[in-house]
Design an enzyme around this catalytic site. Sequence first.
Site, PDB file in Angstrom:
ATOM      1  N   GLU A  66      18.614  20.611  14.963  1.00 58.54           N
ATOM      2  CA  GLU A  66      17.167  20.668  15.055  1.00 58.54           C
ATOM      3  C   GLU A  66      16.742  21.995  15.691  1.00 58.54           C
ATOM      4  OE1 GLU A  66      15.767  18.514  13.354  1.00 58.54           O
ATOM      5  OE2 GLU A  66      15.942  16.449  14.062  1.00 58.54           O
ATOM      6  N   ASP A 120      27.225  15.489   9.067  1.00 55.42           N
ATOM      7  CA  ASP A 120      26.679  14.693  10.168  1.00 55.42           C
ATOM      8  C   ASP A 120      26.730  13.201   9.878  1.00 55.42           C
ATOM      9  OD1 ASP A 120      24.792  14.776   8.153  1.00 55.42           O
ATOM     10  OD2 ASP A 120      23.325  15.925   9.288  1.00 55.42           O
ATOM     11  N   HIS A 130      15.716  22.334   9.838  1.00 58.15           N
ATOM     12  CA  HIS A 130      17.046  21.960  10.338  1.00 58.15           C
ATOM     13  C   HIS A 130      18.097  22.024   9.210  1.00 58.15           C
ATOM     14  CE1 HIS A 130      16.510  17.291   9.668  1.00 58.15           C
ATOM     15  NE2 HIS A 130      16.921  17.866   8.577  1.00 58.15           N
ATOM     16  N   ASN A 149      11.467  20.848   9.043  1.00 56.02           N
ATOM     17  CA  ASN A 149      11.371  21.687  10.247  1.00 56.02           C
ATOM     18  C   ASN A 149      12.436  22.784  10.278  1.00 56.02           C
ATOM     19  OD1 ASN A 149      13.697  20.278  10.795  1.00 56.02           O
ATOM     20  ND2 ASN A 149      12.964  19.303  12.670  1.00 56.02           N
TER      21      ASN A 149
END
Length: 234
Positions: free
Chosen positions: A136, A63, A131, A129
Amino acid sequence: MEVKVFKDKKEASLFAFNYFSDVLKKNNKAVFGLATGSTPLDLYENLCNSDLDFSNATSINLDEYYGLSSDNEQSYHYFMNENLFKKKPFSKSYLPNGEEKDVEKELNRYNEIIKNNPIDLQILGIGNNGHIGFNEPSSPFDSKTRLVDLTPSTIDANKRFFNSIDEVPKKAISMGIGSILESKQILLLAFGKNKKEAIKNTVKGPMDVSVPASALQQHKNTIVILDEDAASLL
Ligand code: PGA
């Protein structure tokens, strides 16, 4: 998925380094999927200090922030150059171009790169979280490269690298979960107590889009590499 727990980050990273080395030694043209963040830093340091030669290998990063120039010190281009590529150049190293105004064109370019260079070994960190990359919660498990909105929890976690929270980019271009799952082998690394919930949900929870890393439960060749803190709820 297989889970391996090590005494600390250093030992865990050494295991990842040896695994990485073996893939390269078997095939010097291997394609490596690479991650940024604090988690793979010891692995990259070990690679930099090794006598391994990546000049025939290819890397594809997960990313990049959208809207940061590649020479911005917070960009993932900059991170990879500083922490790996300066010392260990690859034949080709690909990252999403966060400066491309024509987003659709950039997404297509990156998906073509992934299609033409099947990933032999993918390195992953994990967000608090759950990810992976910037996929996400609620990211589809068959997703390809796309422009994503970062969640408030990710923006908050990343603000430590910026002068203020307003400077943290709110969007990123991320390889999708579907592409990650096509990698032949995957190493997911997680260290520290703040990852323990995400790891519990990834390993023990149901496979559900609310925990993106849980998609790895369906991948045949994934090793989850943990220190004792990250493994403390397993
Ligand atoms: P970290 O980030 O390695 O800096 O903890 C991991 C991630 O958010 O994917």
